[in-house]
Motif scaffolding. Structure first.
Motif, PDB file in Angstrom:
ATOM      1  N   HIS A  18       0.837  -1.211   0.000  1.00 48.46           N
ATOM      2  CA  HIS A  18       0.000   0.000   0.000  1.00 48.46           C
ATOM      3  C   HIS A  18       0.868   1.256   0.000  1.00 48.46           C
ATOM      4  O   HIS A  18       0.604   2.216  -0.744  1.00 48.46           O
ATOM      5  CB  HIS A  18      -0.907   0.003   1.231  1.00 48.46           C
ATOM      6  N   SER A  60       1.174   4.121  -2.849  1.00 50.40           N
ATOM      7  CA  SER A  60       0.873   5.515  -2.494  1.00 50.40           C
ATOM      8  C   SER A  60       2.012   6.433  -2.914  1.00 50.40           C
ATOM      9  O   SER A  60       1.781   7.530  -3.454  1.00 50.40           O
ATOM     10  CB  SER A  60       0.629   5.634  -0.986  1.00 50.40           C
ATOM     11  N   GLU A  89      -4.522  -4.574  -2.802  1.00 48.23           N
ATOM     12  CA  GLU A  89      -3.933  -3.234  -2.880  1.00 48.23           C
ATOM     13  C   GLU A  89      -3.624  -2.865  -4.333  1.00 48.23           C
ATOM     14  O   GLU A  89      -3.846  -1.727  -4.760  1.00 48.23           O
ATOM     15  CB  GLU A  89      -2.669  -3.167  -2.033  1.00 48.23           C
TER      16      GLU A  89
END
Length: 467
Positions: free
Chosen positions: A226, A230, A252
């Motif tokens: 994740h 990001s 994810e």
């Protein structure tokens, strides 16, 4: 004037690409595919492919060969043994990692790595660069210059002390890669969580190989996945999430794609056929299965199969990272026998990647032949700037061909794999479907388990930018 239309004809086989399956002859001149059709004129060399599948040579884009591995630890494969084993398993191109050690420039690392590879390869090779020291000179000068020279992929680690990058360093590396047009591969595990859990296990006296798996839980991989996604979103750059082992990390990736991110996902054989229970064996045998991320459970296996079937995963690679088991420079080093913390991470698998997926995937009906070719060859070539020179069967492409007997039954044994390790984690596995001949740039390179080319026939590939 020569008497033959073609140097070589591969005649009477079933040609399989990522898009099509059809009967055809393949004519080869000068190492490239010159014609595809029925009843082609004769070649100087004729290869009978009746009853066989003719597929693009395998491309394994995630292998570790001759890589520095810590004090007193020696990787089991050099370029000679690693590419030899790859060829026997149906591969024509492998992509190992050139590791930048702290204080060493990327060019210094590449020069030393080329010295190890040059003249020693049975398959073609191309390098990813591991960035472990992203100083301004590396990011602003070396990466752009090397991208122009065909080094178009970078890898970063979120785990392993000495290799892992902080989040700000990952952002800077992603941004530099975006500017230079390089694709970034990310090893996603949360090092701080892992170090905490290792300390807890050792404090409790839980030092056996099995606790390598318990100290690297799914949550540590999911969180890092994740976070990597990001960071890539912040910089707005595509990335590759490598060796995914479980459903949570897959979710994810799917969520990031739903947000519009360009993500490639990769999984490996160990996450389809091994589990953490394999690390829980007597007499230190579990050390043979220590790799990162570790194999998980049956539910995670099924999830990874689903990911291959549905497109969560674009790549199927081996993550071949071989160490000898019965060796003080390998798994059974003195410190490793005291705690799982010091067992070298990695397992051999470059020769067994294709047979395992063919047998467990194609023959079981989970994936079709075209998906098999995409996962094991075509997508690798496209993602890493080698298509259509590699990864397909088309006029003008390199004549890298693997001929498969889809009904040949084999039992995996370490002796047959000819790598440098003294074991295979897949010993005794029954396989249906096996590569029986391999052509590399038009030359018969492997036939029925025997090498037909000399060491050094494989060459280094400079690559374009990722599609």
């Amino acid at each position: 004037m020569k008497d033959f239309t073609f140097d070589t004809i591969v005649r009477g086989g079933t040609v399989v690409t990522a898009a099509d399956t059809y009967k055809a002859d393949i004519g080869i001149n000068g190492g490239v595919i010159a014609a595809i059709g029925a009843d082609l004129p004769r070649g100087e060399t004729e290869i009978d492919a009746t009853g066989l599948l003719v597929m693009p040579g395998g491309i394994d884009s995630h292998v570790h060969i001759s890589q520095p591995s810590g004090d007193g630890i020696v990787m089991a494969d050099d370029f000679e043994s690693g590419t030899r084993s790859a060829l026997l398993g149906g591969n024509t191109t492998v992509m190992p990692f050139c590791l930048q050690e702290k204080g060493v420039s990327l060019r210094q690392a590449l020069s030393a790595y080329h010295d190890l590879a040059d003249g020693n390869c049975y398959t073609d090779v191309s390098f990813h660069i591991i960035v472990s020291h992203p100083i301004p000179q590396v990011l602003g000068q070396e990466m752009p210059a090397l991208a122009e020279e065909g080094y178009t992929s970078i890898k970063v680690f979120m785990t392993y002390e000495g290799l892992r990058l902080r989040d700000d360093e990952i952002l800077a590396t992603l941004d530099a890669a975006k500017r230079s047009g390089q694709i970034v591969l990310v090893h996603c595990e949360n090092e701080d969580a892992i170090r905490y859990l290792i300390g807890r296990r050792e404090a409790d006296g839980d030092t056996a190989p099995y606790h390598h798996a318990t100290s690297r839980p799914i949550a540590a991989e999911r969180e890092a996945t994740h976070r990597a996604l990001s960071l890539a979103e912040i910089v707005d750059v595509p990335i590759v999430i490598v060796h995914v082992s479980n459903r949570q990390a897959m979710e994810e990736i799917s969520r990031a794609r739903a947000r519009g991110q360009k993500i490639a996902g990769e999984t490996c054989p160990q996450y389809l056929v091994l589990t953490a229970d394999d690390l829980d064996l007597d007499d230190f045998e579990g050390a043979k299965y220590v790799c990162s991320p570790p194999p998980r459970d049956k539910q995670s296996q099924e999830a990874c199969w689903t990911g291959l079937e549905t497109g969560v995963f674009d790549l199927f690679s081996s993550d071949h990272c071989p160490f000898r088991f019965d060796d003080p420079a390998g798994k059974m080093n003195e410190k490793g026998q005291q705690s799982f913390r010091w067992i070298p991470n990695g397992i051999p698998g470059v020769a067994t990647r294709l047979p395992i997926l063919f047998s467990q995937g194609v023959k079981s009906g989970r994936i079709d032949l075209n998906r098999f070719v995409a996962l094991t060859s075509t997508n690798h070539a496209k993602l890493y700037g080698m298509y259509p020179q590699k990864g397909t069967i088309a006029i003008g492409s390199d004549a890298d061909l693997t001929l498969w007997d889809p009904e040949l039954k084999r039992t995996i044994t370490n002796d047959d794999l000819k790598h440098g390790a003294d074991y295979t984690p897949y010993e005794g596995m029954e396989i249906t479907g096996w590569p029986v001949r391999v052509l590399l740039r038009g030359k018969l390179a492997m036939e029925k388990g025997e090498l037909m080319v000399d060491k050094g026939y494989g060459k280094y590939l400079s690559r374009g930018r990722s599609e």
